[in-house]
Design an enzyme around this catalytic site. Structure first.
Site, PDB file in Angstrom:
ATOM      1  N   LYS A 111       0.802  -1.221   0.000  1.00 55.40           N
ATOM      2  CA  LYS A 111       0.000   0.000   0.000  1.00 55.40           C
ATOM      3  C   LYS A 111       0.838   1.275   0.000  1.00 55.40           C
ATOM      4  O   LYS A 111       0.326   2.351  -0.317  1.00 55.40           O
ATOM      5  CB  LYS A 111      -0.980  -0.005   1.190  1.00 55.40           C
ATOM      6  CG  LYS A 111      -2.015  -1.089   1.053  1.00 55.40           C
ATOM      7  CD  LYS A 111      -3.281  -0.827   1.839  1.00 55.40           C
ATOM      8  CE  LYS A 111      -4.359  -1.819   1.423  1.00 55.40           C
ATOM      9  NZ  LYS A 111      -5.488  -1.895   2.323  1.00 55.40           N
ATOM     10  N   LYS A 192      -4.969 -11.417  -5.754  1.00 55.89           N
ATOM     11  CA  LYS A 192      -6.152 -11.851  -5.003  1.00 55.89           C
ATOM     12  C   LYS A 192      -7.370 -10.996  -5.339  1.00 55.89           C
ATOM     13  O   LYS A 192      -7.228  -9.810  -5.684  1.00 55.89           O
ATOM     14  CB  LYS A 192      -5.864 -11.856  -3.496  1.00 55.89           C
ATOM     15  CG  LYS A 192      -5.741 -10.500  -2.878  1.00 55.89           C
ATOM     16  CD  LYS A 192      -5.766 -10.559  -1.341  1.00 55.89           C
ATOM     17  CE  LYS A 192      -5.740  -9.137  -0.823  1.00 55.89           C
ATOM     18  NZ  LYS A 192      -5.865  -8.959   0.591  1.00 55.89           N
ATOM     19  N   LYS A 195     -11.644  -5.861  -2.890  1.00 58.04           N
ATOM     20  CA  LYS A 195     -12.793  -4.957  -2.896  1.00 58.04           C
ATOM     21  C   LYS A 195     -12.513  -3.734  -3.744  1.00 58.04           C
ATOM     22  O   LYS A 195     -13.420  -3.111  -4.263  1.00 58.04           O
ATOM     23  CB  LYS A 195     -13.056  -4.474  -1.465  1.00 58.04           C
ATOM     24  CG  LYS A 195     -13.578  -5.537  -0.520  1.00 58.04           C
ATOM     25  CD  LYS A 195     -13.506  -4.986   0.907  1.00 58.04           C
ATOM     26  CE  LYS A 195     -14.198  -5.880   1.903  1.00 58.04           C
ATOM     27  NZ  LYS A 195     -13.981  -5.406   3.287  1.00 58.04           N
TER      28      LYS A 195
END
Ligand code: AMP
Ligand code: TRP
Length: 326
Positions: A111, A192, A195
């Protein structure tokens, strides 16, 4: 009885990865354990959130918790920020953790990649997660594979404090499902399912309509070999579809390979659409019933009070050990 604790962030697009990796086991675990499930709203503000939307997402996730089968009579269901102990314990754990170990967290590295400076909350996110778990003396933490490293850190911090201050925390164990622990993106089976991915066809959200589910699965990336077999390295797309199929149907991968021996990818995909639509239909129906109900608000209020009673006891014990307050 064992204490079970887990949490999900209140962001939109809760998907079948969240369901198969985490929520599905939450439901099974509530039967024979003392289970606590949290909506971790304080984790979600590590990235910017629109306050009005955040409130709605808290209720969305709470309603999904109940729609997948969590029962407030069996489990405690509550919102993290309703219990002050999470932030309080988080600070105490912060003072017993190291920038070195936090810098090694893959989620943080991903991130903050390429940025000279990242929000501090993103860096200390795993400590807040450790606080969530240790606050309730959890024995078992059911999560998807991506949280393994955070659970390890939680264990390290708990052991470190127990050694230094005397027995203070229960050292928790992560629990991971066999199929579904890492559901991959449909458009890129090497990353993966998430969202936040831009392409809505990369995931199947729990509230997706049948036509959207069909489109996403039929478009899913596969390979040109034309053989249906499980081989993550060489056939990540087909392997992902088989894992999802297996998790929803209860059939083993071997059974599926046999069933689809000498069949085309189109057949596998069509059947998977049907299985997925059928699995999500009752969840969606229950969600619509509960989302705007008083029952939901009452469950969260009661859950918050019960969680707080447990958290207060732990905080008293922790403060005693550390010599904080009088
Ligand atoms: P989050 O949405 O990050 O709050 O995740 C909620 C739960 O879903 C956690 O236990 C995650 O480990 C799990 N999870 C998230 N993404 C996936 C995925 N693609 N496959 C399996 N489990 C997942
Ligand atoms: N970090 C978890 C995730 O992104 C969510 C989470 C926060 C959690 N606190 C937790 C999971 C405590 C288990 C236990 O998926």
């Amino acid at each position: 009885m064992k204490r079970v604790f887990s949490g999900v962030q209140p962001t939109g697009n809760i998907h079948i990865g969240n369901y198969l990796g985490a929520l599905k086991q939450f439901v099974q675990l509530q039967e024979e354990n003392d289970a606590i499930y949290c909506i971790v709203d304080m984790h979600s503000i590590t990235v910017p959130q629109d306050p009005k939307v955040l409130r709605q997402h808290i209720l969305d996730v709470a309603a999904l918790y109940m729609a997948v089968g969590l029962d407030p009579k069996k489990s405690i269901i509550f919102v993290q920020s309703d219990v002050p102990g999470h932030a309080e314990l988080s600070w105490i754990l912060t003072c017993n953790s190291y920038t070195g170990e936090l810098s090694r967290m893959t989620q943080f590295k991903q991130k903050s990649k390429g940025k000279e400076s990242a929000p501090t909350g993103l860096f200390t996110y795993p400590i807040l997660m450790a606080a969530d778990i240790l606050l309730y003396d959890a024995d078992i933490v059911p999560v998807g594979n991506d949280q393994k490293q955070h659970i390890e850190l939680t264990r390290d911090i708990a052991i470190r404090i127990n050694n230094k201050y005397g027995e203070t925390f229960v050292v928790p164990e992560g629990q991971f499902v066999k199929s579904g622990a890492r559901v991959m993106a449909l458009d890129d089976p090497t990353s993966k399912m998430s969202k936040s991915a831009e392409n809505p066809h990369s995931r199947i959200s729990l509230l997706d309509e049948p036509s959207k589910i069909k489109k996403s699965i039929m478009k899913a990336t596969t390979d040109s070999e034309g053989v249906i077999r499980f081989d993550i390295e060489n056939k990540p797309g087909i392997s992902n579809l088989l894992s999802i199929y297996s998790a929803f149907s209860g059939l083993s991968i071997e059974e599926l390979e046999k069933k689809y021996d000498s069949q085309g990818y189109g057949t596998l995909k069509k059947d998977l659409v049907e299985i997925t639509v059928d699995a999500l239909a009752p969840i969606q129906a229950r969600y619509r019933e509960i989302r705007d109900s008083q029952e939901l608000l009452d469950a969260l209020k009661d859950g918050g009070q019960r969680a707080n009673a447990i958290a207060e006891k732990t905080m008293k014990r922790v403060k005693d050990r550390f010599g904080l307050g009088l």
